[in-house]
Motif scaffolding. Sequence first.
Motif, short mmCIF file in Angstrom:
data_model
loop_
_atom_site.label_atom_id
_atom_site.label_comp_id
_atom_site.label_asym_id
_atom_site.label_seq_id
_atom_site.Cartn_x
_atom_site.Cartn_y
_atom_site.Cartn_z
N PRO A 141 18.92 100.08 25.62
CA PRO A 141 20.30 99.66 25.84
C PRO A 141 21.26 100.04 24.72
O PRO A 141 22.38 100.48 24.98
CB PRO A 141 20.18 98.14 25.98
N TYR A 142 20.83 99.91 23.45
CA TYR A 142 21.70 100.32 22.35
C TYR A 142 21.67 101.83 22.12
O TYR A 142 22.45 102.35 21.34
CB TYR A 142 21.33 99.57 21.07
N GLY A 143 20.77 102.52 22.80
CA GLY A 143 20.83 103.97 22.80
C GLY A 143 21.91 104.48 23.74
O GLY A 143 22.41 105.59 23.61
N VAL A 144 22.26 103.64 24.70
CA VAL A 144 23.39 103.90 25.59
C VAL A 144 24.68 103.45 24.93
O VAL A 144 25.68 104.16 24.92
CB VAL A 144 23.19 103.17 26.94
N GLY A 145 24.67 102.25 24.36
CA GLY A 145 25.84 101.73 23.68
C GLY A 145 26.48 100.57 24.42
O GLY A 145 26.11 100.24 25.55
N VAL A 146 27.47 99.97 23.79
CA VAL A 146 28.13 98.80 24.33
C VAL A 146 29.13 99.18 25.42
O VAL A 146 29.21 98.53 26.46
CB VAL A 146 28.84 98.01 23.20
N ASP A 147 29.89 100.23 25.21
CA ASP A 147 30.90 100.64 26.19
C ASP A 147 30.27 101.63 27.16
O ASP A 147 30.50 102.84 27.10
CB ASP A 147 32.11 101.25 25.48
N ILE A 148 29.47 101.10 28.07
CA ILE A 148 28.69 101.93 28.99
C ILE A 148 29.61 102.83 29.83
O ILE A 148 30.62 102.38 30.36
CB ILE A 148 27.85 101.04 29.93
N GLY A 149 29.23 104.10 29.92
CA GLY A 149 29.96 105.01 30.79
C GLY A 149 31.34 105.38 30.31
O GLY A 149 32.17 105.87 31.09
N THR A 322 51.69 109.08 41.19
CA THR A 322 52.77 108.48 41.98
C THR A 322 54.07 108.49 41.21
O THR A 322 55.14 108.82 41.75
CB THR A 322 52.39 107.05 42.39
N SER A 323 54.02 108.14 39.92
CA SER A 323 55.23 108.13 39.09
C SER A 323 55.80 109.53 38.93
O SER A 323 57.02 109.72 38.89
CB SER A 323 54.94 107.52 37.72
N LEU A 324 54.92 110.50 38.80
CA LEU A 324 55.37 111.89 38.66
C LEU A 324 55.86 112.47 39.98
O LEU A 324 56.58 113.48 40.00
CB LEU A 324 54.23 112.76 38.11
N GLY A 325 55.44 111.86 41.08
CA GLY A 325 55.82 112.38 42.40
C GLY A 325 55.11 113.68 42.72
O GLY A 325 55.63 114.50 43.50
N GLU A 326 53.92 113.86 42.17
CA GLU A 326 53.17 115.10 42.35
C GLU A 326 51.69 114.79 42.59
O GLU A 326 51.18 113.76 42.15
CB GLU A 326 53.28 115.98 41.10
N GLN A 327 51.02 115.71 43.27
CA GLN A 327 49.57 115.64 43.38
C GLN A 327 48.96 116.57 42.32
O GLN A 327 49.45 117.69 42.13
CB GLN A 327 49.11 116.07 44.77
N PRO A 328 47.92 116.13 41.63
CA PRO A 328 47.33 116.98 40.59
C PRO A 328 46.69 118.24 41.17
O PRO A 328 46.16 118.22 42.29
CB PRO A 328 46.29 116.08 39.93
N LEU A 329 46.75 119.31 40.40
CA LEU A 329 46.08 120.55 40.78
C LEU A 329 44.58 120.45 40.60
O LEU A 329 43.80 121.09 41.31
CB LEU A 329 46.60 121.70 39.92
N ALA A 330 44.16 119.66 39.64
CA ALA A 330 42.74 119.52 39.34
C ALA A 330 42.50 118.24 38.56
O ALA A 330 43.41 117.73 37.89
CB ALA A 330 42.24 120.71 38.53
N MET A 331 41.30 117.70 38.68
CA MET A 331 40.85 116.58 37.84
C MET A 331 39.55 116.99 37.16
O MET A 331 38.65 117.50 37.81
CB MET A 331 40.64 115.31 38.65
N ILE A 332 39.48 116.75 35.86
CA ILE A 332 38.27 117.04 35.08
C ILE A 332 37.80 115.73 34.47
O ILE A 332 38.60 114.97 33.93
CB ILE A 332 38.57 118.05 33.96
N GLU A 333 36.50 115.45 34.56
CA GLU A 333 35.98 114.16 34.10
C GLU A 333 34.57 114.33 33.54
O GLU A 333 33.78 115.10 34.08
CB GLU A 333 35.97 113.19 35.29
N ASN A 334 34.28 113.66 32.47
CA ASN A 334 32.91 113.62 31.96
C ASN A 334 32.72 112.32 31.18
O ASN A 334 33.69 111.69 30.77
CB ASN A 334 32.60 114.83 31.06
N HIS A 335 31.47 111.92 30.99
CA HIS A 335 31.25 110.64 30.32
C HIS A 335 30.14 110.71 29.28
O HIS A 335 29.34 111.65 29.23
CB HIS A 335 30.97 109.52 31.32
N HIS A 336 30.14 109.69 28.42
CA HIS A 336 29.13 109.53 27.37
C HIS A 336 28.68 108.06 27.39
O HIS A 336 28.99 107.34 28.33
CB HIS A 336 29.69 109.94 26.01
N ASN A 337 27.94 107.63 26.39
CA ASN A 337 27.40 106.26 26.37
C ASN A 337 26.67 105.96 27.68
O ASN A 337 27.01 105.02 28.40
CB ASN A 337 28.51 105.23 26.12
#
Length: 473
Positions: A141-149, A322-337
């Motif tokens: 569990p502490y090899g993953v960390g406290v702030d999981i994901g 929504t605030s920008l009034g635009e749809q994104p061209l792309a979304m990039i996402e990755n995680h740690h912990n």
Amino acid sequence: MATTKLTGKELRQLGYPEGRAIGEAIKAMENSYKGKSKKFKLELLTRVVQNPALYLKHENLAPVAKSLIIKTEYNETLELNKKRIPYQTYGAEGIEAGAVNQMEVAMKLPITHSGALMADAHQGYGLPIGGVLATRNAVIPYGVGVDIGCRMCMTLYDLPAVFEYKNLDNYKKMLNDNSRFGNAIFKRPKGHDVIDRSEFSEINILKSLKDRAYSQLGSSGGGNHFVEFGVTEIVDVENEYNLPKGKYLAVLSHSGSRGLGANIARHYTKLAMDKCKLPAEAKHLAWLDLDTEDGQEYWLAMNLAGDYASACHHQVHERMATSLGEQPLAMIENHHNFAWKEKDAEGNEIIVHRKGATPAGKGVMGIIPGSMTSPGFIVRGRGEHASINSASHGAGRVMSRTKAKAMLTRDEVRSYLKHAGVHVIGSGLDEAPMAYKDIHQVMAAQVDLVDVVGTFQPKVVRMCGDDRFAEVD
């Protein structure tokens, strides 16, 4: 005729502890190696006791190996291996001794398969931040960390990436309206399917966390978490998003699983430490066997926390779009912990813990941020075996939070931000850009791990912290 039957005394001389391990060893030899000589049996059992993790998947010797590794059920303190498994370090000259010492200890665990230390590494609890540890059939569990994901998420827009003084109020208003940090939450959280997951009703620890998880949906944690506007420049014409080379308006967020992940981490770390007693220097590396109910529960809870963290990011970016009034061209996402089930070079399953390190398998996309004044990088993993398909998760700290608060002044940081042309809402001295390593040096240390697809330059940053700090106009 000489007997081939083993005795408890002979096994104790090999290093086997009293109890279950001796019983399992004798049973395995009688059932599977009955016709073999005593010398053969002793030599085989010597290899098992020296490195039981290697035999966890062995057809005949797995029960012996497991009894050696989980002998702590009998209130014994588990010994570390005498020698550590070799591991690769990236950017060693910039890594503090405390982080190296923690990695050295982790590489002596009897469940350890392999490891690596990333260029942004610094000392943490148990496994260092920037540490990658592969184990056999066990999760720490502490090899993953406290702030999981905890993760990065970026959306890119087909809008002019121009940050002029006259537009700053609009950018700041959008950040203030669409993000919440620390104890602040939205009065009316948006719903999400993750809250309806069955784990919330099937796992006891999660039952009491559901309401709080719902209330914090779409919000971000404190510390180094942020939502910011900036300029992304795509430099690789053959990118995965079919975007032409050039500059784009971008929103980048960094946060994790909030109170849900923190409480999961605390609960299962205590459980692991109660059941898996290790020497003082390794106590935070206590693990849960994935064949046990506790291990399976943690695995389900960890994955839920990771999906919850992703849901929070997606809601931030939905609000911003929504605030920008635009749809994104792309979304990039990755995680740690987090911990992943992956394969080693021989095709065997391993559990890869990346605490403050991100996946960089062949073709895997990710974001490696700098500080609030230095660029981040959109990267593509190269699948480097020595790093266990991993890369750094950022620049990494060069000053602890305490040291940054003691050494830096608000006026000094305000001047630094103004010179960089970066506007900050609600940060603190502990997150000042000077508290972080040079991201260019970190990237130079991992050229074998990732290819750069694009860059991101922060312009308007919102964080948790002292609202009086460095509102630069």
